[in-house]
Structure formats: C-alpha cells, structure tokens
Design an enzyme around this catalytic site. Structure first.
Site, PDB file in Angstrom:
ATOM      1  N   LYS A   1     -17.757  -6.126   7.375  1.00  0.00           N
ATOM      2  CA  LYS A   1     -16.487  -6.815   7.190  1.00  0.00           C
ATOM      3  C   LYS A   1     -15.827  -7.024   8.547  1.00  0.00           C
ATOM      4  O   LYS A   1     -15.781  -6.103   9.367  1.00  0.00           O
ATOM      5  CB  LYS A   1     -15.578  -5.967   6.277  1.00  0.00           C
ATOM      6  CG  LYS A   1     -14.852  -6.815   5.252  1.00  0.00           C
ATOM      7  CD  LYS A   1     -14.126  -5.932   4.269  1.00  0.00           C
ATOM      8  CE  LYS A   1     -13.208  -6.772   3.392  1.00  0.00           C
ATOM      9  NZ  LYS A   1     -12.461  -5.970   2.440  1.00  0.00           N
TER      10      LYS A   1
ATOM     11  N   HIS B   1       0.839  -1.207   0.000  1.00  0.00           N
ATOM     12  CA  HIS B   1       0.000   0.000   0.000  1.00  0.00           C
ATOM     13  C   HIS B   1       0.876   1.260   0.000  1.00  0.00           C
ATOM     14  O   HIS B   1       0.605   2.215  -0.721  1.00  0.00           O
ATOM     15  CB  HIS B   1      -0.869   0.050   1.273  1.00  0.00           C
ATOM     16  CG  HIS B   1      -1.925  -1.003   1.357  1.00  0.00           C
ATOM     17  ND1 HIS B   1      -2.062  -1.838   2.453  1.00  0.00           N
ATOM     18  CD2 HIS B   1      -2.909  -1.367   0.500  1.00  0.00           C
ATOM     19  CE1 HIS B   1      -3.086  -2.648   2.264  1.00  0.00           C
ATOM     20  NE2 HIS B   1      -3.615  -2.392   1.076  1.00  0.00           N
TER      21      HIS B   1
ATOM     22  N   ARG C   1      -1.889  -6.007  -8.516  1.00  0.00           N
ATOM     23  CA  ARG C   1      -0.832  -6.980  -8.260  1.00  0.00           C
ATOM     24  C   ARG C   1      -0.887  -8.040  -9.363  1.00  0.00           C
ATOM     25  O   ARG C   1      -0.890  -7.706 -10.526  1.00  0.00           O
ATOM     26  CB  ARG C   1      -1.001  -7.599  -6.869  1.00  0.00           C
ATOM     27  CG  ARG C   1      -0.730  -6.619  -5.741  1.00  0.00           C
ATOM     28  CD  ARG C   1      -1.223  -7.146  -4.440  1.00  0.00           C
ATOM     29  NE  ARG C   1      -2.656  -7.416  -4.524  1.00  0.00           N
ATOM     30  CZ  ARG C   1      -3.412  -7.823  -3.516  1.00  0.00           C
ATOM     31  NH1 ARG C   1      -2.874  -8.036  -2.356  1.00  0.00           N
ATOM     32  NH2 ARG C   1      -4.704  -8.019  -3.668  1.00  0.00           N
TER      33      ARG C   1
ATOM     34  N   SER D   1      -2.818  -7.791   2.908  1.00  0.00           N
ATOM     35  CA  SER D   1      -3.072  -7.655   4.347  1.00  0.00           C
ATOM     36  C   SER D   1      -3.409  -9.019   4.941  1.00  0.00           C
ATOM     37  O   SER D   1      -2.991  -9.337   6.066  1.00  0.00           O
ATOM     38  CB  SER D   1      -4.242  -6.697   4.587  1.00  0.00           C
ATOM     39  OG  SER D   1      -3.938  -5.427   4.082  1.00  0.00           O
TER      40      SER D   1
HETATM   41  O1  PNS Z   1      -8.650  -2.899   0.072  1.00  0.00           O
HETATM   42  P1  PNS Z   1      -9.890  -3.453  -0.560  1.00  0.00           P
HETATM   43  O2  PNS Z   1     -10.700  -4.219   0.461  1.00  0.00           O
HETATM   44  O3  PNS Z   1      -9.594  -4.259  -1.798  1.00  0.00           O
HETATM   45  O4  PNS Z   1     -10.770  -2.171  -1.027  1.00  0.00           O
HETATM   46  C1  PNS Z   1     -12.046  -2.334  -1.599  1.00  0.00           C
HETATM   47  C2  PNS Z   1     -12.798  -0.991  -1.664  1.00  0.00           C
HETATM   48  C3  PNS Z   1     -12.851  -0.337  -0.289  1.00  0.00           C
HETATM   49  C4  PNS Z   1     -12.086  -0.061  -2.612  1.00  0.00           C
HETATM   50  C5  PNS Z   1     -14.228  -1.277  -2.213  1.00  0.00           C
HETATM   51  O5  PNS Z   1     -14.790  -2.329  -1.485  1.00  0.00           O
HETATM   52  C6  PNS Z   1     -15.157  -0.066  -2.146  1.00  0.00           C
HETATM   53  O6  PNS Z   1     -14.954   0.921  -2.811  1.00  0.00           O
HETATM   54  N1  PNS Z   1     -16.206  -0.164  -1.300  1.00  0.00           N
HETATM   55  C7  PNS Z   1     -17.182   0.884  -1.115  1.00  0.00           C
HETATM   56  C8  PNS Z   1     -18.532   0.469  -1.658  1.00  0.00           C
HETATM   57  C9  PNS Z   1     -18.658   0.803  -3.130  1.00  0.00           C
HETATM   58  O7  PNS Z   1     -18.510   1.935  -3.560  1.00  0.00           O
HETATM   59  N2  PNS Z   1     -18.981  -0.226  -3.961  1.00  0.00           N
HETATM   60  C10 PNS Z   1     -19.206  -0.046  -5.391  1.00  0.00           C
HETATM   61  C11 PNS Z   1     -17.983  -0.361  -6.216  1.00  0.00           C
HETATM   62  S1  PNS Z   1     -17.784  -2.107  -6.393  1.00  0.00           S
END
Ligand code: PNS
Length: 159
Positions: free
Chosen positions: A41, A17, A90, A128
């Site tokens: 979560k 990150h 990645r 993570s």
């Molecule tokens: O680090 P991560 O868990 O891969 O991040 C995922 C994240 C936080 C970017 C994604 O889950 C997110 O944007 N969640 C907010 C809900 C949202 O906007 N969903 C619509 C897009 S799929």
C-alpha cells in the site's frame, strides 16, 4: 478481562478514528490499536510515524496500547490472545467491505467477533484520503484531524 483490537491503516489518524478509539476504550478493558504494515500500500506516513502519532494522540487514555502488524489480522489477534475486532462504520458504503472483512476473519478464526461502532454523525464522510486530498491543495481541514496530524501533513506538503 476483555481485550479488543482496533486495526487500520491510520494514514493518517483522523478525528473519526479518535472518536472510535475513545468510545471503544470505554467498553473494553484494553484496546490495542494496530497499524497495518503493508508494503504494497502506498502510504504517506511510515508505520513508525503512524504508531508515533497514535501514541501521542492517545497518551491520555490509560487502557489504549499502540502496536503494528503485518500479515493476517487474525494471526495478530491470536498472538495477543484477542477475540474481538473493533471497526467503525460510517456511511452505508462502508458496509459491504466491512461485512466481507468480518465474515472472512470469522472464517479464518471461529473465535473472532467483530464489533461495529457507528461513527458520530460529524465524521460520517471523513476519511484519511479526504484529509490528504484537502491538505494537498491547502484547503481547510481543521476539525478533521488533531493538531499533531495537521503539523505532520503541513511538513509532508511543505506548507
Ligand atoms: O483502515 P483500513 O485501511 O480500512 O483497514 C483495513 C485493515 C487493516 C483492517 C484490513 O486491511 C486488514 O485487516 N488487513 C490485514 C490482512 C487481513 O487480515 N486480511 C483478511 C481480512 S479481509
């Protein structure tokens, strides 16, 4: 002035990150690192803890701000007048999920673009979850996280 948002769970922040944050911060004027506050979560660290880790880790990067959000990312982006989302890529396995997310976000808000930054090769398989798994069983994860996260994981696992 370009502002971008780098969203994620950051549970916890890894060197992967940090690599993306440092590189994205060089491209944009302001980078908002946004921690997802998702009660559904099962996070190891609270949002307040994750925000605090990121503030400590990025304190030397002037144009990085740390925030948190709940709900849709596009709404957070709109409130903050941000039109660019940064995500790290990645291995190929990330691609489908990331592509779906980018297209969904654009469907929800036509103004939003996603900028993918390929990870540096040393972090290709770092996540993570992997770090938490190694920490749980007292393995060696030095080189994967900054010192503050190592201390925090040791505190969580009472090592
Ligand atoms: O680090 P991560 O868990 O891969 O991040 C995922 C994240 C936080 C970017 C994604 O889950 C997110 O944007 N969640 C907010 C809900 C949202 O906007 N969903 C619509 C897009 S799929």
């Amino acid at each position: 002035m370009t502002t971008a948002v780098y969203p994620g769970s950051f549970d916890p922040t890894t060197n992967g990150h940090i690599d993306i944050i440092r590189r994205a911060a060089k491209i944009v004027d302001t980078l908002i690192v946004a921690v997802l506050d998702n009660h559904a979560k099962n996070s190891m660290f609270s949002v307040a803890e994750r925000v605090s880790h990121l503030k400590e880790i990025t304190k030397d990067i002037e144009n990085v701000k740390i925030d948190s959000f709940s709900g849709l990312l596009v709404d957070f982006a709109k409130i903050n007048n941000v039109k660019m989302i940064v995500r790290g890529l990645r291995a190929l396995t990330d691609f489908e999920f990331e592509f779906q997310m980018a297209l969904t976000n654009r469907e929800l808000s036509g103004e939003i673009e996603t900028l993918f930054i390929p990870t540096s090769k040393e972090y290709l398989f770092l996540s993570s979850s992997v770090v938490k798994e190694i920490a749980r069983f007292s393995g060696d994860y030095s080189g994967m996280v900054p010192e503050i996260i190592k201390r925090e994981l040791e505190r969580k696992f009472n090592i």
